[in-house]
Design a protein around this motif. Structure first.
Motif, PDB file in Angstrom:
ATOM      1  N   ASN A 136       0.841  -1.179   0.000  1.00  0.00           N
ATOM      2  CA  ASN A 136       0.000   0.000   0.000  1.00  0.00           C
ATOM      3  C   ASN A 136       0.887   1.243   0.000  1.00  0.00           C
ATOM      4  O   ASN A 136       2.087   1.172   0.286  1.00  0.00           O
ATOM      5  N   CYS A 191      -7.260  -4.612   1.994  1.00  0.00           N
ATOM      6  CA  CYS A 191      -6.090  -5.448   2.261  1.00  0.00           C
ATOM      7  C   CYS A 191      -6.504  -6.632   3.123  1.00  0.00           C
ATOM      8  O   CYS A 191      -7.219  -6.467   4.104  1.00  0.00           O
ATOM      9  N   ARG A 239      -2.720  -8.864   6.479  1.00  0.00           N
ATOM     10  CA  ARG A 239      -2.560  -7.845   7.501  1.00  0.00           C
ATOM     11  C   ARG A 239      -1.332  -8.095   8.366  1.00  0.00           C
ATOM     12  O   ARG A 239      -0.981  -9.225   8.651  1.00  0.00           O
ATOM     13  N   CYS A 258      -6.371  -0.247   4.796  1.00  0.00           N
ATOM     14  CA  CYS A 258      -4.985  -0.698   4.669  1.00  0.00           C
ATOM     15  C   CYS A 258      -4.084   0.227   5.473  1.00  0.00           C
ATOM     16  O   CYS A 258      -4.202   1.445   5.396  1.00  0.00           O
ATOM     17  N   GLN A 314       1.472  -1.324   4.088  1.00  0.00           N
ATOM     18  CA  GLN A 314       1.074  -2.716   4.323  1.00  0.00           C
ATOM     19  C   GLN A 314       1.128  -3.509   3.018  1.00  0.00           C
ATOM     20  O   GLN A 314       0.793  -3.008   1.949  1.00  0.00           O
ATOM     21  N   LEU A 344       0.145  -5.714   0.003  1.00  0.00           N
ATOM     22  CA  LEU A 344      -1.099  -6.024  -0.692  1.00  0.00           C
ATOM     23  C   LEU A 344      -1.176  -7.530  -0.945  1.00  0.00           C
ATOM     24  O   LEU A 344      -0.177  -8.251  -0.860  1.00  0.00           O
ATOM     25  N   ASP A 345      -2.361  -7.990  -1.293  1.00  0.00           N
ATOM     26  CA  ASP A 345      -2.570  -9.430  -1.461  1.00  0.00           C
ATOM     27  C   ASP A 345      -1.623 -10.038  -2.494  1.00  0.00           C
ATOM     28  O   ASP A 345      -1.205 -11.187  -2.376  1.00  0.00           O
TER      29      ASP A 345
END
Length: 521
Positions: free
Chosen positions: A60, A81, A84, A129, A133, A135-136
């Motif tokens: 992010n 998101c 985590r 998010c 952080q 992202l997938d």
């Protein structure tokens, strides 16, 4: 390069191509196989170890999009998101309570609020998010990177690496720690030791970590601060009159800043567009192109104009890596695989320090590989050689010379330029880093231009690293610290460093298990 110059924009985009690193293609080509045994055997060479220096995965934005876009426009850049951060407060014994015998559940877990809740018309508080952080997509990036690393190296190393025989280092940032976890998880998936306690990753305070280009060097820090002040002043003088600033304000409702490149790159890598109807998609794309080009040229100038200072801030990382490889070659360090998680803004100065940066921006999950070879000289004597690769392509390092080692390998003792290596002496390092009449900060006010070749030779002492830092880490590497579940432990012999244990296994929606510090929302 002038803002809005089509040629400058095009060149910047060329050097930024592929930065998103959508899997699996880029990761599949991240490594090349070591030199074949039939080629190394006649030279009494054996491939003994590999060090992988890698950038974190897709993340992010570091800078809040609301700084660059009005809220109703920024909502189009929102992406939920699920991967985590497992930031938690825990007692040393691993429990969620200070009472003896308490369970292993964490006391608190962060939950970032969704800043676009009102614009999206969604009820409740919502979860957003966190800044930077992962992202997938990072999960798939490191799954693909791990597959490529296993294929290239595991069958060729003298012993197959395991979680417990792999050294891990990460800067103390959520995005790098999480990337380290994902990479090692997929490297050793199915090996049977995933749930055996916790696995240590060495780190330092972010503010003094050379792997975060923050070595403790006051003269270098002052140099960069002075140059930044000059750049910021120039930017402010031209901001109100430049066409890009006016077009950005009209389209997105907020002033333009070079920092806007960050949410722009994140949006492009995520396939998202701002929620704006008054501007055509073509104009949005043109503004986005110019935004990332502005930052690219400013950053490129920042690194190249201040190569002395940046070299000082990352030099301890290079000496640390050289020392570790030396011990791998001698057999003093038995771990054949080491992982070093860092940032694009560290990889660039590290390459510049060696004279090996091609101006291409490091992509997400980018990998540098330092392959280590041991040559048997007879009589119990050995010599270490290395090969440095970036995304599977061998780098030509000027200090290695041409054809100095067998099969084009680099003598490990020649990997670092003399101007860097000589400052292993902490007295030379201290002198180079101290503020005063002899420090290079004094030259900034007189000459803000890039240093000449002659200046570089005169100021060679400004390109290296503190032996004290490198020497203090020897205990960590030799000991191979492994700490218990859910706690932090001091790393022996390294002031300010901690070994961060992964927390208890959590759940995810489906598929193979992923343990903390990553939690699936």
């Amino acid at each position: 390069a002038a803002l809005g110059d089509d040629g400058a924009v095009g060149e910047a985009l060329h050097h930024l191509a592929g930065v998103c690193a959508h899997p699996p293609g880029p990761q599949a080509s991240s490594f090349a196989e070591p030199l074949p045994a039939e080629a190394t055997a006649p030279h009494n060479l054996v491939f003994v170890a590999v060090n992988i220096i890698f950038r974190h995965g897709a993340r992010n934005a570091l800078h809040d999009p609301l700084v660059c876009f009005a809220p109703k426009i920024a909502v189009g850049l929102y992406s939920p998101c699920h991967l985590r951060s497992g930031d938690a407060l825990q007692w040393q014994g691993g429990g969620g309570s200070p009472e003896p015998g308490a369970g292993a559940e964490p006391m608190l877990l962060k939950s970032y609020r969704d800043p676009y809740q009102e614009q999206r018309g969604a009820p409740g508080s919502g979860t957003g998010c966190a800044p930077s952080q992962l992202l997938d997509e990072a999960r798939l990036q490191f799954k693909s990177l791990a597959e490529a690393a296993r294929s290239a190296y595991f069958s060729r190393l003298p012993t197959r690496p395991t979680r417990n025989t792999t050294f891990m280092y990460s800067t103390d940032a959520v995005r790098t720690l999480s990337s380290t976890y994902l990479f090692q998880h997929y490297l050793f998936e199915g090996d049977g030791d995933a749930g055996v306690g916790a696995h240590a990753v060495a780190t330092r305070s972010f503010d003094t970590d050379p792997w975060a280009r923050r070595a403790d060097c006051p003269a270098a820090t002052a140099d960069l601060a002075e140059r930044k002040r000059r750049r910021d002043g120039a930017a402010q003088r031209r901001a109100s009159s430049h066409a890009l600033d006016k077009r950005w304000q009209a389209a997105f409702g907020k002033p333009f800043s070079p920092a806007c490149h960050d949410p722009v790159l994140v949006s492009r890598c995520s396939g998202l567009m701002p929620n704006v109807s008054s501007v055509s998609p073509a104009e949005v794309n043109a503004l986005f192109d110019e935004a990332v080009a502005v930052n690219y040229w400013l950053s490129r100038r920042k690194y190249l104009d201040s190569r002395h200072a940046w070299t000082m801030l990352v030099a301890p990382a290079w000496l640390e890596l050289q020392d570790f490889a030396r011990r791998q070659a001698s057999g003093e360090e038995p771990r054949p695989l080491a992982m070093w998680a860092t940032h694009d803004t560290t990889i660039i100065p590290m390459l510049i320090a060696l004279g090996a940066w091609d101006r291409d921006w490091p992509r997400y999950s980018e990998a540098l590989s330092l392959e280590v070879y041991r040559q048997d000289l007879g009589g119990g004597r050995t010599k270490a050689f290395v090969r440095l690769l970036r995304n599977g392509r061998e780098l030509k390092v000027p200090s290695c010379g041409h054809g100095h080692g067998p099969l084009g390998l680099c003598d490990l003792e020649r990997l670092l330029p003399e101007s860097l290596a000589r400052l292993r002496d902490h007295r030379v390092w201290s002198e180079a880093c101290r503020l005063g009449p002899s420090s290079f900060i004094e030259d900034v006010a007189r000459d803000p231009q890039p240093p000449t070749r002659e200046m570089l030779a005169v100021d060679a002492s400004l390109s290296a690293v503190a032996a004290a830092l490198a020497a203090s880490l020897a205990a960590v590497f030799a000991a191979g610290v492994v700490v218990g579940r859910g706690r932090q432990a001091a790393v022996p012999g390294v002031p300010g460093a901690v070994a961060v244990a992964h927390a208890a296994t959590r759940r995810r929606p489906s598929g193979d298990d992923i343990a903390a510090p990553l939690l699936w929302a």
